[in-house]
Scaffold this motif. Structure first.
Motif, PDB file in Angstrom:
ATOM      1  N   ARG A 205       0.824  -1.209   0.000  1.00  0.00           N
ATOM      2  CA  ARG A 205       0.000   0.000   0.000  1.00  0.00           C
ATOM      3  C   ARG A 205       0.856   1.256   0.000  1.00  0.00           C
ATOM      4  O   ARG A 205       0.431   2.302  -0.510  1.00  0.00           O
ATOM      5  N   GLY A 206       2.044   1.180   0.561  1.00  0.00           N
ATOM      6  CA  GLY A 206       2.938   2.332   0.536  1.00  0.00           C
ATOM      7  C   GLY A 206       3.649   2.516  -0.785  1.00  0.00           C
ATOM      8  O   GLY A 206       4.068   3.626  -1.118  1.00  0.00           O
ATOM      9  N   LEU A 207       3.790   1.431  -1.536  1.00  0.00           N
ATOM     10  CA  LEU A 207       4.546   1.473  -2.787  1.00  0.00           C
ATOM     11  C   LEU A 207       3.673   1.718  -4.007  1.00  0.00           C
ATOM     12  O   LEU A 207       4.016   2.538  -4.869  1.00  0.00           O
ATOM     13  N   LEU A 208       2.542   1.039  -4.098  1.00  0.00           N
ATOM     14  CA  LEU A 208       1.736   1.072  -5.307  1.00  0.00           C
ATOM     15  C   LEU A 208       0.731   2.214  -5.285  1.00  0.00           C
ATOM     16  O   LEU A 208       0.366   2.727  -4.226  1.00  0.00           O
ATOM     17  N   GLY A 209       0.260   2.584  -6.472  1.00  0.00           N
ATOM     18  CA  GLY A 209      -0.716   3.660  -6.559  1.00  0.00           C
ATOM     19  C   GLY A 209      -2.026   3.297  -5.910  1.00  0.00           C
ATOM     20  O   GLY A 209      -2.671   4.126  -5.257  1.00  0.00           O
ATOM     21  N   LYS A 210      -2.466   2.035  -6.073  1.00  0.00           N
ATOM     22  CA  LYS A 210      -3.706   1.566  -5.453  1.00  0.00           C
ATOM     23  C   LYS A 210      -3.619   0.068  -5.252  1.00  0.00           C
ATOM     24  O   LYS A 210      -3.160  -0.664  -6.142  1.00  0.00           O
ATOM     25  N   VAL A 211      -4.061  -0.382  -4.085  1.00  0.00           N
ATOM     26  CA  VAL A 211      -4.176  -1.812  -3.804  1.00  0.00           C
ATOM     27  C   VAL A 211      -5.560  -2.037  -3.209  1.00  0.00           C
ATOM     28  O   VAL A 211      -5.868  -1.514  -2.140  1.00  0.00           O
ATOM     29  N   GLY A 212      -6.389  -2.806  -3.908  1.00  0.00           N
ATOM     30  CA  GLY A 212      -7.736  -3.050  -3.425  1.00  0.00           C
ATOM     31  C   GLY A 212      -7.769  -4.031  -2.267  1.00  0.00           C
ATOM     32  O   GLY A 212      -6.732  -4.539  -1.813  1.00  0.00           O
ATOM     33  N   ASP A 213      -8.962  -4.325  -1.809  1.00  0.00           N
ATOM     34  CA  ASP A 213      -9.144  -5.281  -0.720  1.00  0.00           C
ATOM     35  C   ASP A 213      -8.866  -6.706  -1.204  1.00  0.00           C
ATOM     36  O   ASP A 213      -9.114  -7.054  -2.348  1.00  0.00           O
ATOM     37  N   ASN A 214      -8.333  -7.502  -0.281  1.00  0.00           N
ATOM     38  CA  ASN A 214      -8.097  -8.927  -0.548  1.00  0.00           C
ATOM     39  C   ASN A 214      -7.192  -9.154  -1.764  1.00  0.00           C
ATOM     40  O   ASN A 214      -7.420 -10.078  -2.555  1.00  0.00           O
TER      41      ASN A 214
END
Length: 206
Positions: free
Chosen positions: A55-64
């Motif tokens: 979550r700190g690296l990527l632009g967006k990380v969804g749930d699960n």
């Protein structure tokens, strides 16, 4: 008139030619490698740390979202993962342009997503050291088989299945099976595929 850009990063994300050896780009990639080193060496049970790093690296990380280490990318910030993503070992993303992945996409082991490319002209490629990049989109529900390579500018349609080892250089429409080098549409996916699966393996246990 050529648009003015303040940095090589701006040129890169705008789809213009850029120098990947630019010091600022080099520093960004080095920082990404540090984060990925930590991610890829976490204890197998430490899901909390891996998710925090993603979550700190990527632009967006969804749930699960579940990305099996090792995972590699160039910058991270231009990658957008939807919900319920599963990526098996050795996912590599060259995210010099945006990479957008919809919900419920599956990646087999060893998949490469490469937005970056080089000029065909030798002088531009090897003397001026120019690159360019084009966005890649993988729509909801697609399944990308093992060792697939997806090239710059490609969109893979919703629920499409890309056969293992395919080299995808052109868009693939929704709801088809596509396979090969270069990847070509083999056939549509229909209700007969669901019926055949049920006849062979039985109803869902869920």
């Amino acid at each position: 008139m050529e648009q003015a850009f303040a940095s090589e990063f701006e040129r890169m994300v705008a789809g213009r030619t850029y120098h990947s050896t630019d010091p600022d780009l080099s520093r960004m990639r080095a920082q990404t490698k540090r984060v990925l080193h930590e991610y890829n060496t976490t204890h197998p049970d430490d899901e909390e740390t891996r998710m925090r790093l993603l979550r700190g690296l990527l632009g967006k990380v969804g749930d699960n979202a579940w990305i099996e280490p090792p995972f590699r990318c160039d910058y991270g910030g231009q990658i957008s993962f939807g919900d319920f993503i599963f990526a098996n070992y050795d996912l590599t993303i060259l995210d010099c342009a945006p990479v957008t992945v919809g919900d419920r996409v599956l990646f087999g082991p060893g998949v490469t997503i490469a937005t970056a490319s080089h000029p065909l002209d030798f002088h531009q490629r090897a003397v001026e050291i120019l690159e360019y990049a084009q966005p890649i989109t993988i729509e909801e529900g697609a399944w990308i088989g093992a060792r697939v390579v997806i090239g710059p500018g490609v969109t893979i349609g919703a629920r499409a299945v890309i056969g293992a080892g395919s080299i995808v250089t052109r868009d693939v429409p929704a709801d088809v099976v596509a396979v090969g080098n270069p990847c070509r549409v083999l056939r549509p996916i229909t209700d007969a595929d669901r019926d055949a699966y049920l006849a062979t393996y039985g109803p869902s246990a869920v």
